[in-house]
Write a protein that holds these residues in place. Structure first.
Motif, PDB file in Angstrom:
ATOM      1  N   SER A 125       0.810  -1.214   0.000  1.00 38.10           N
ATOM      2  CA  SER A 125       0.000   0.000   0.000  1.00 38.10           C
ATOM      3  C   SER A 125       0.849   1.272   0.000  1.00 38.10           C
ATOM      4  N   ALA A 126       2.162   1.127  -0.050  1.00 34.68           N
ATOM      5  CA  ALA A 126       3.047   2.296  -0.052  1.00 34.68           C
ATOM      6  C   ALA A 126       2.989   3.018  -1.391  1.00 34.68           C
ATOM      7  N   ASN A 127       3.353   4.285  -1.377  1.00 34.51           N
ATOM      8  CA  ASN A 127       3.391   5.091  -2.595  1.00 34.51           C
ATOM      9  C   ASN A 127       4.464   4.535  -3.535  1.00 34.51           C
ATOM     10  N   PRO A 128       4.087   4.161  -4.773  1.00 36.76           N
ATOM     11  CA  PRO A 128       5.067   3.614  -5.722  1.00 36.76           C
ATOM     12  C   PRO A 128       6.265   4.528  -5.950  1.00 36.76           C
ATOM     13  N   MET A 129       6.049   5.846  -5.878  1.00 33.96           N
ATOM     14  CA  MET A 129       7.155   6.780  -6.048  1.00 33.96           C
ATOM     15  C   MET A 129       8.152   6.654  -4.896  1.00 33.96           C
ATOM     16  N   GLU A 130       7.637   6.461  -3.687  1.00 41.22           N
ATOM     17  CA  GLU A 130       8.516   6.300  -2.527  1.00 41.22           C
ATOM     18  C   GLU A 130       9.284   4.984  -2.610  1.00 41.22           C
ATOM     19  N   GLU A 138      12.846   5.367 -17.142  1.00 39.29           N
ATOM     20  CA  GLU A 138      11.517   5.462 -17.732  1.00 39.29           C
ATOM     21  C   GLU A 138      10.597   4.345 -17.263  1.00 39.29           C
ATOM     22  N   GLY A 139      10.592   4.136 -15.946  1.00 42.22           N
ATOM     23  CA  GLY A 139       9.694   3.148 -15.365  1.00 42.22           C
ATOM     24  C   GLY A 139      10.216   1.727 -15.382  1.00 42.22           C
ATOM     25  N   LEU A 140      11.367   1.498 -15.986  1.00 45.53           N
ATOM     26  CA  LEU A 140      11.971   0.172 -16.000  1.00 45.53           C
ATOM     27  C   LEU A 140      13.141   0.132 -15.027  1.00 45.53           C
ATOM     28  N   TYR A 141      13.370  -1.012 -14.413  1.00 42.13           N
ATOM     29  CA  TYR A 141      14.402  -1.123 -13.400  1.00 42.13           C
ATOM     30  C   TYR A 141      15.534  -2.037 -13.864  1.00 42.13           C
ATOM     31  N   ASP A 142      16.754  -1.574 -13.622  1.00 37.99           N
ATOM     32  CA  ASP A 142      17.942  -2.362 -13.906  1.00 37.99           C
ATOM     33  C   ASP A 142      18.509  -2.823 -12.565  1.00 37.99           C
ATOM     34  N   PHE A 143      18.433  -4.139 -12.299  1.00 36.45           N
ATOM     35  CA  PHE A 143      18.867  -4.690 -11.016  1.00 36.45           C
ATOM     36  C   PHE A 143      20.268  -5.289 -11.079  1.00 36.45           C
ATOM     37  N   SER A 144      20.991  -5.033 -12.158  1.00 40.63           N
ATOM     38  CA  SER A 144      22.289  -5.680 -12.336  1.00 40.63           C
ATOM     39  C   SER A 144      23.294  -5.298 -11.241  1.00 40.63           C
ATOM     40  N   GLN A 145      23.163  -4.084 -10.693  1.00 38.24           N
ATOM     41  CA  GLN A 145      24.064  -3.630  -9.634  1.00 38.24           C
ATOM     42  C   GLN A 145      23.350  -3.522  -8.285  1.00 38.24           C
ATOM     43  N   ALA A 146      22.185  -4.123  -8.190  1.00 39.01           N
ATOM     44  CA  ALA A 146      21.403  -4.039  -6.954  1.00 39.01           C
ATOM     45  C   ALA A 146      22.137  -4.690  -5.790  1.00 39.01           C
ATOM     46  N   LYS A 147      21.961  -4.143  -4.617  1.00 34.70           N
ATOM     47  CA  LYS A 147      22.619  -4.672  -3.428  1.00 34.70           C
ATOM     48  C   LYS A 147      21.997  -6.001  -3.006  1.00 34.70           C
ATOM     49  N   THR A 148      22.802  -6.807  -2.334  1.00 34.58           N
ATOM     50  CA  THR A 148      22.275  -7.998  -1.669  1.00 34.58           C
ATOM     51  C   THR A 148      21.677  -7.555  -0.347  1.00 34.58           C
ATOM     52  N   LEU A 149      20.393  -7.816  -0.170  1.00 31.85           N
ATOM     53  CA  LEU A 149      19.678  -7.367   1.017  1.00 31.85           C
ATOM     54  C   LEU A 149      19.512  -8.513   2.003  1.00 31.85           C
ATOM     55  N   VAL A 150      19.843  -8.260   3.259  1.00 29.03           N
ATOM     56  CA  VAL A 150      19.577  -9.202   4.344  1.00 29.03           C
ATOM     57  C   VAL A 150      18.496  -8.556   5.196  1.00 29.03           C
ATOM     58  N   MET A 151      17.287  -9.116   5.171  1.00 25.55           N
ATOM     59  CA  MET A 151      16.144  -8.453   5.789  1.00 25.55           C
ATOM     60  C   MET A 151      15.622  -9.250   6.978  1.00 25.55           C
ATOM     61  N   PHE A 152      15.196  -8.523   8.006  1.00 25.22           N
ATOM     62  CA  PHE A 152      14.675  -9.191   9.204  1.00 25.22           C
ATOM     63  C   PHE A 152      13.679  -8.276   9.907  1.00 25.22           C
TER      64      PHE A 152
END
Length: 214
Positions: free
Chosen positions: A133-138, A153-167
């Motif tokens: 339910s969060a704002n897509p812009m945020e 332009e609304g497309l995402y490049d995840f090639s350099q995305a961080k490795t996330l450790v979530m808890f």
């Protein structure tokens, strides 16, 4: 008088080895007494409490929270998302502290829980900021500014995305699972998401160091 001073000094010298890492009664593993991380600009030693009578804080001693919403989460949250435990979290924290900026350990809990107590070296992104339910812009701003995702332009490049450790709070907490599922819908690579299912409850149960967040 001098004899007494020398006697006291000798006794203290004999006791010094007991305070070294080699004399710890409670290590993390047999050959790992502690690790060092940075938390909000300060150096923090993560170790286990040396008080063998230490007990878990009351917030995490409860066993039966209302379900729903506080239901037991599965061991495998989603295909490709690895579930990790304390030693893996410590390894990711240590690698990040040593300069690996491709890693980010994220506390998904609400701000007041983070402020009360968290794992050293973590970043707080409240689950509400990455919920369905969060704002897509945020969400897009978090992806770009925090997770190193490139948007064009609304497309995402995840090639350099961080490795996330979530808890979050524990195996009964839905905050980090909610965020992980949202990230997957946005296209975040599953292999770049790690889930610490045990969260703060398990971290506390092992007597590991916690700090106050901001």
């Amino acid at each position: 008088m001098m004899h007494k001073i020398l006697s006291i000094f000798c006794c203290l010298a004999l006791l010094l080895p007991l305070n070294s890492s080699f004399a710890r009664e409670v290590n993390i593993t047999a050959d790992l007494p502690s690790i060092i991380v940075k938390h909000q600009g300060k150096t923090v030693i993560i170790e286990r409490s040396q008080d063998t009578m230490n007990s878990i804080m009351p917030d995490f001693a409860l066993t039966s929270r209302p379900c729903p919403p506080l239901c037991i989460q599965p061991m495998q949250l989603a295909t490709g998302v690895e579930t990790v435990a304390e030693l893996e979290v410590l390894d990711y924290l240590q690698r990040w502290h040593q300069g690996d900026d491709t890693i980010l350990v994220v506390d998904s809990r609400v701000a007041n829980q983070f402020k009360r107590s968290t794992i050293p070296g973590t970043l707080n992104i409240p689950w509400t900021a990455l919920s369905g339910s969060a704002n897509p812009m945020e969400i897009s701003e978090i992806l770009s500014n925090r997770f190193n995702v490139v948007e064009m332009e609304g497309l995402y490049d995840f090639s350099q995305a961080k490795t996330l450790v979530m808890f979050c709070n524990g195996a009964w907490c839905g905050q980090s699972p909610n965020n992980i599922k949202v990230l997957l819908k946005y296209g975040y690579p599953a292999h770049k998401i790690k889930w610490y299912r045990g969260g703060m409850q398990d971290w506390e149960s092992f007597g590991l160091t916690t700090v106050s967040g901001k």
